[in-house]
Write an enzyme that holds these catalytic residues in place. Structure first.
Site, PDB file in Angstrom:
ATOM      1  N   PRO A 246     -14.177 -24.426  41.170  1.00 27.05           N
ATOM      2  CA  PRO A 246     -14.910 -25.297  40.228  1.00 27.05           C
ATOM      3  C   PRO A 246     -14.114 -26.545  39.831  1.00 27.05           C
ATOM      4  CG  PRO A 246     -15.169 -22.995  39.591  1.00 27.05           C
ATOM      5  CD  PRO A 246     -14.213 -23.006  40.748  1.00 27.05           C
TER       6      PRO A 246
ATOM      7  N   GLY B 255     -11.446 -29.489  44.357  1.00 25.76           N
ATOM      8  CA  GLY B 255     -12.191 -29.713  45.593  1.00 25.76           C
ATOM      9  C   GLY B 255     -11.338 -30.519  46.529  1.00 25.76           C
TER      10      GLY B 255
ATOM     11  N   PHE C 280     -19.020 -23.057  46.334  1.00 25.92           N
ATOM     12  CA  PHE C 280     -19.741 -23.624  47.504  1.00 25.92           C
ATOM     13  C   PHE C 280     -19.279 -22.950  48.803  1.00 25.92           C
ATOM     14  CE2 PHE C 280     -19.015 -27.773  44.936  1.00 25.92           C
ATOM     15  CZ  PHE C 280     -20.108 -27.544  44.115  1.00 25.92           C
TER      16      PHE C 280
ATOM     17  N   ASP D 277      -7.949 -29.377  60.195  1.00 21.78           N
ATOM     18  CA  ASP D 277      -7.735 -30.338  61.297  1.00 21.78           C
ATOM     19  C   ASP D 277      -8.645 -30.010  62.477  1.00 21.78           C
ATOM     20  OD1 ASP D 277      -5.833 -31.887  60.127  1.00 21.78           O
ATOM     21  OD2 ASP D 277      -4.124 -31.004  61.167  1.00 21.78           O
TER      22      ASP D 277
ATOM     23  N   GLN E  53     -38.577 -56.613  68.166  1.00 23.40           N
ATOM     24  CA  GLN E  53     -37.121 -56.791  68.233  1.00 23.40           C
ATOM     25  C   GLN E  53     -36.380 -56.190  67.035  1.00 23.40           C
ATOM     26  OE1 GLN E  53     -36.192 -60.894  69.134  1.00 23.40           O
ATOM     27  NE2 GLN E  53     -36.369 -60.491  71.333  1.00 23.40           N
TER      28      GLN E  53
ATOM     29  N   GLU F 152     -15.765 -30.125  54.411  1.00 22.35           N
ATOM     30  CA  GLU F 152     -14.555 -30.129  55.255  1.00 22.35           C
ATOM     31  C   GLU F 152     -13.754 -31.424  55.072  1.00 22.35           C
ATOM     32  OE1 GLU F 152     -14.416 -28.121  58.924  1.00 22.35           O
ATOM     33  OE2 GLU F 152     -16.102 -26.808  58.445  1.00 22.35           O
TER      34      GLU F 152
HETATM   35  N1  COS Z   1      -1.083 -29.701  58.979  1.00 29.27           N
HETATM   36  C1  COS Z   1       0.035 -29.039  58.578  1.00 29.27           C
HETATM   37  N2  COS Z   1       0.630 -29.223  57.388  1.00 29.27           N
HETATM   38  C2  COS Z   1       0.073 -30.125  56.549  1.00 29.27           C
HETATM   39  C3  COS Z   1      -1.091 -30.852  56.893  1.00 29.27           C
HETATM   40  C4  COS Z   1      -1.662 -30.618  58.167  1.00 29.27           C
HETATM   41  N3  COS Z   1      -2.762 -31.261  58.560  1.00 29.27           N
HETATM   42  N4  COS Z   1      -1.410 -31.672  55.876  1.00 29.27           N
HETATM   43  C5  COS Z   1      -0.488 -31.473  54.924  1.00 29.27           C
HETATM   44  N5  COS Z   1       0.404 -30.532  55.340  1.00 29.27           N
HETATM   45  C6  COS Z   1       1.591 -30.065  54.609  1.00 29.27           C
HETATM   46  C7  COS Z   1       2.497 -31.230  54.269  1.00 29.27           C
HETATM   47  O1  COS Z   1       3.357 -31.512  55.345  1.00 29.27           O
HETATM   48  C8  COS Z   1       3.221 -30.724  53.054  1.00 29.27           C
HETATM   49  O2  COS Z   1       4.279 -29.866  53.471  1.00 29.27           O
HETATM   50  P1  COS Z   1       5.767 -30.024  52.848  1.00 29.27           P
HETATM   51  O3  COS Z   1       5.606 -29.750  51.377  1.00 29.27           O
HETATM   52  O4  COS Z   1       6.552 -28.966  53.560  1.00 29.27           O
HETATM   53  O5  COS Z   1       6.181 -31.416  53.133  1.00 29.27           O
HETATM   54  C9  COS Z   1       2.194 -29.870  52.342  1.00 29.27           C
HETATM   55  O6  COS Z   1       1.219 -29.505  53.353  1.00 29.27           O
HETATM   56  C10 COS Z   1       1.503 -30.597  51.218  1.00 29.27           C
HETATM   57  O7  COS Z   1       0.923 -31.764  51.756  1.00 29.27           O
HETATM   58  P2  COS Z   1       0.542 -33.035  50.878  1.00 29.27           P
HETATM   59  O8  COS Z   1       1.715 -33.369  49.989  1.00 29.27           O
HETATM   60  O9  COS Z   1       0.037 -34.091  51.762  1.00 29.27           O
HETATM   61  O10 COS Z   1      -0.613 -32.430  49.938  1.00 29.27           O
HETATM   62  P3  COS Z   1      -1.542 -33.129  48.852  1.00 29.27           P
HETATM   63  O11 COS Z   1      -1.749 -32.167  47.739  1.00 29.27           O
HETATM   64  O12 COS Z   1      -1.023 -34.476  48.505  1.00 29.27           O
HETATM   65  O13 COS Z   1      -3.006 -33.270  49.519  1.00 29.27           O
HETATM   66  C11 COS Z   1      -4.831 -33.754  50.968  1.00 29.27           C
HETATM   67  C12 COS Z   1      -3.323 -33.569  50.747  1.00 29.27           C
HETATM   68  C13 COS Z   1      -5.525 -34.663  49.952  1.00 29.27           C
HETATM   69  C14 COS Z   1      -4.923 -34.332  52.307  1.00 29.27           C
HETATM   70  C15 COS Z   1      -5.498 -32.343  50.891  1.00 29.27           C
HETATM   71  O14 COS Z   1      -5.529 -31.844  49.592  1.00 29.27           O
HETATM   72  C16 COS Z   1      -6.885 -32.267  51.484  1.00 29.27           C
HETATM   73  O15 COS Z   1      -7.069 -32.269  52.696  1.00 29.27           O
HETATM   74  N6  COS Z   1      -7.895 -32.183  50.618  1.00 29.27           N
HETATM   75  C17 COS Z   1      -9.259 -31.987  51.051  1.00 29.27           C
HETATM   76  C18 COS Z   1      -9.566 -30.545  51.107  1.00 29.27           C
HETATM   77  C19 COS Z   1     -10.815 -30.299  51.861  1.00 29.27           C
HETATM   78  O16 COS Z   1     -11.022 -30.736  52.979  1.00 29.27           O
HETATM   79  N7  COS Z   1     -11.714 -29.543  51.233  1.00 29.27           N
HETATM   80  C20 COS Z   1     -12.960 -29.275  51.850  1.00 29.27           C
HETATM   81  C21 COS Z   1     -13.414 -27.936  51.507  1.00 29.27           C
HETATM   82  S1  COS Z   1     -12.771 -26.725  52.526  1.00 29.27           S
HETATM   83  S2  COS Z   1     -14.280 -26.478  53.775  1.00 29.27           S
END
Ligand code: COS
Length: 383
Positions: free
Chosen positions: A127, A130, A155, A241, A280, A364
């Site tokens: 909640p 996200g 969700f 990813d 067009q 995602e």
């Molecule tokens: N693969 C492997 N490791 C990763 C990674 C990836 N793609 N992305 C980040 N990490 C690692 C980083 O290297 C870091 O590790 P270290 O602490 O050892 O350096 C750690 O994870 C934390 O990464 P970061 O500091 O970048 O985290 P943040 O909290 O700043 O957030 C984002 C990163 C915003 C990118 C992340 O929170 C995100 O993707 N949010 C969206 C979530 C999402 O997609 N939700 C959808 C619902 S799920 S279906």
């Protein structure tokens, strides 16, 4: 990487026929009944759709990323809710165990995910957390050889039906960031795991989401994915990813379907004495949509090939998700516009797709999160 072009062609043909002959004719029923008909679910299981990207040693088809993308492009040509059911098993539901799980965890769960015997879900969002996934608050406190989970996940796709959950929870309360998070495998029947009522969504009827609530839910310590605390956030990011490339391919598939729907309508419907397609201004919309869908297809295939070649595609996966999700939104908007008043009517597929595709820009990882990931990686690479 395509391992055997002939075998892959056969698979893609079979899926394409299934989409054309079985799924597309059932789209209206799916939307109306808000559920995937059981006979179609059974056919999906028999075709191996639940295990597309699960390695062959665990009973899946073991598709490479490029092969998976080619399949997802076909599956995208019908209502995204059909894909949602089995896509989760191949993607966010199983990948955490596959990428970082122990050999025992893989053997115990993955074969049953590959056949569709177990349905899975991925519990990251909450909640109050996200996009800022690392701020999640669900806790997992060690108690002897168990952990006790408390918190709410929101969700959650497949939540109402899932048998198996990948759950990200905080095991280290002194670490408020990513390093305090651990990923657990939680079985659906575990006492203390509760499901909220199914959400009432804008679109994608037939794909269900709900809250998953943990109330003193005890799971054995060996449920930690990979057996080590503090790795859960990274597991979640790696899973996302891969998922982002798959979703991008689905977006392209939907866009191609919408281009086709728009083209047929523009050829059939006459205004000012000639088909719409002769005007067009309609041609411009058709051409823009065709071009953008082609750009999406090209970039997704390129990123998938690079992933198969061992490149880190974190940035490119986000580029694909950003472009393809936004692109299909534009294509769906033009499709409604080309259909005119008819496009606003529920009897035309474009009305439903217009609502369905809105989710792609959100789940995602929102478009804005993709922008953050791309730009951050760019800056990191040069500093
Ligand atoms: N693969 C492997 N490791 C990763 C990674 C990836 N793609 N992305 C980040 N990490 C690692 C980083 O290297 C870091 O590790 P270290 O602490 O050892 O350096 C750690 O994870 C934390 O990464 P970061 O500091 O970048 O985290 P943040 O909290 O700043 O957030 C984002 C990163 C915003 C990118 C992340 O929170 C995100 O993707 N949010 C969206 C979530 C999402 O997609 N939700 C959808 C619902 S799920 S279906």
């Amino acid at each position: 990487m395509i391992r055997d072009p002939e075998l892959l062609d056969q698979l893609v043909d079979t899926i394409s026929r299934f989409v054309r002959e079985r799924l597309i004719p059932s789209e209206a029923r799916l939307a109306e009944e808000d559920t995937v008909p059981v006979e179609l679910l059974q056919e999906m299981k028999e075709m191996g759709l639940f295990g597309l990207s699960i390695p062959e040693e665990y009973g899946g088809l073991g598709l490479t990323m490029e092969e998976e993308v080619l399949v997802a492009l076909e599956i995208g040509r019908t209502s995204p809710a059909f894909r949602s059911v089995f896509g989760t098993n191949n993607g966010i539901g199983a990948q955490g165990i596959l990428i970082d799980g122990t050999p025992e965890q893989k053997t115990r769960y993955v074969p049953r995910l590959a056949t569709g015997e177990l349905l899975s879900a991925f519990c990251l969002t909450e909640p109050d957390s996200g996009s800022d996934a690392a701020s999640l608050r669900t806790t997992a406190v060690r108690d002897g050889d168990h952990y006790v989970l408390n918190g709410t996940k929101r969700f959650i796709t497949n939540g109402p039906e899932a048998d198996l959950f990948t759950v990200m929870a905080r095991t280290d309360p002194s670490n408020k960031g990513a390093g305090g998070i651990t990923a657990f495998i939680v079985e659906g029947g575990t006492p203390g795991l509760k499901r909220g009522p199914a959400d009432n969504k804008m679109g994608q009827k037939g794909a269900h989401t709900c809250d998953i609530i943990f109330e003193d839910c005890r799971v054995p310590a060996e449920s930690i994915i990979g057996g080590k605390e503090g790795q859960g956030f990274k597991t979640a990011m790696k899973v996302l990813d891969r998922g982002r490339l798959h979703i991008s391919a689905v977006c392209v598939g939907v866009a191609e379907r919408l281009v086709e729907e728009s083209l047929h309508y523009a050829i059939e419907r006459k205004q000012f004495g000639v088909p719409l397609a002769d005007h067009q201004l309609i041609q411009a919309m058709l051409a823009d949509s065709k071009t953008e869908a082609y750009a999406g297809r090209t970039m997704v295939l390129d990123a998938a090939r690079r992933k198969d070649a061992g490149e880190n595609v974190s940035t490119l996966a986000s580029c694909c998700k950003l472009f393809c999700a936004e692109m299909v939104g534009r294509v769906a908007d033009r499709a409604v516009q080309i259909h005119g008043g008819a496009g606003y009517m529920a009897e035309y597929a474009v009305e439903r797709f217009y609502r369905d595709v809105r989710l792609f820009r959100i789940y995602e990882g929102t478009t804005q999160i993709q922008q953050v990931v791309i730009a951050r990686n760019m800056v990191r690479e040069v500093s």
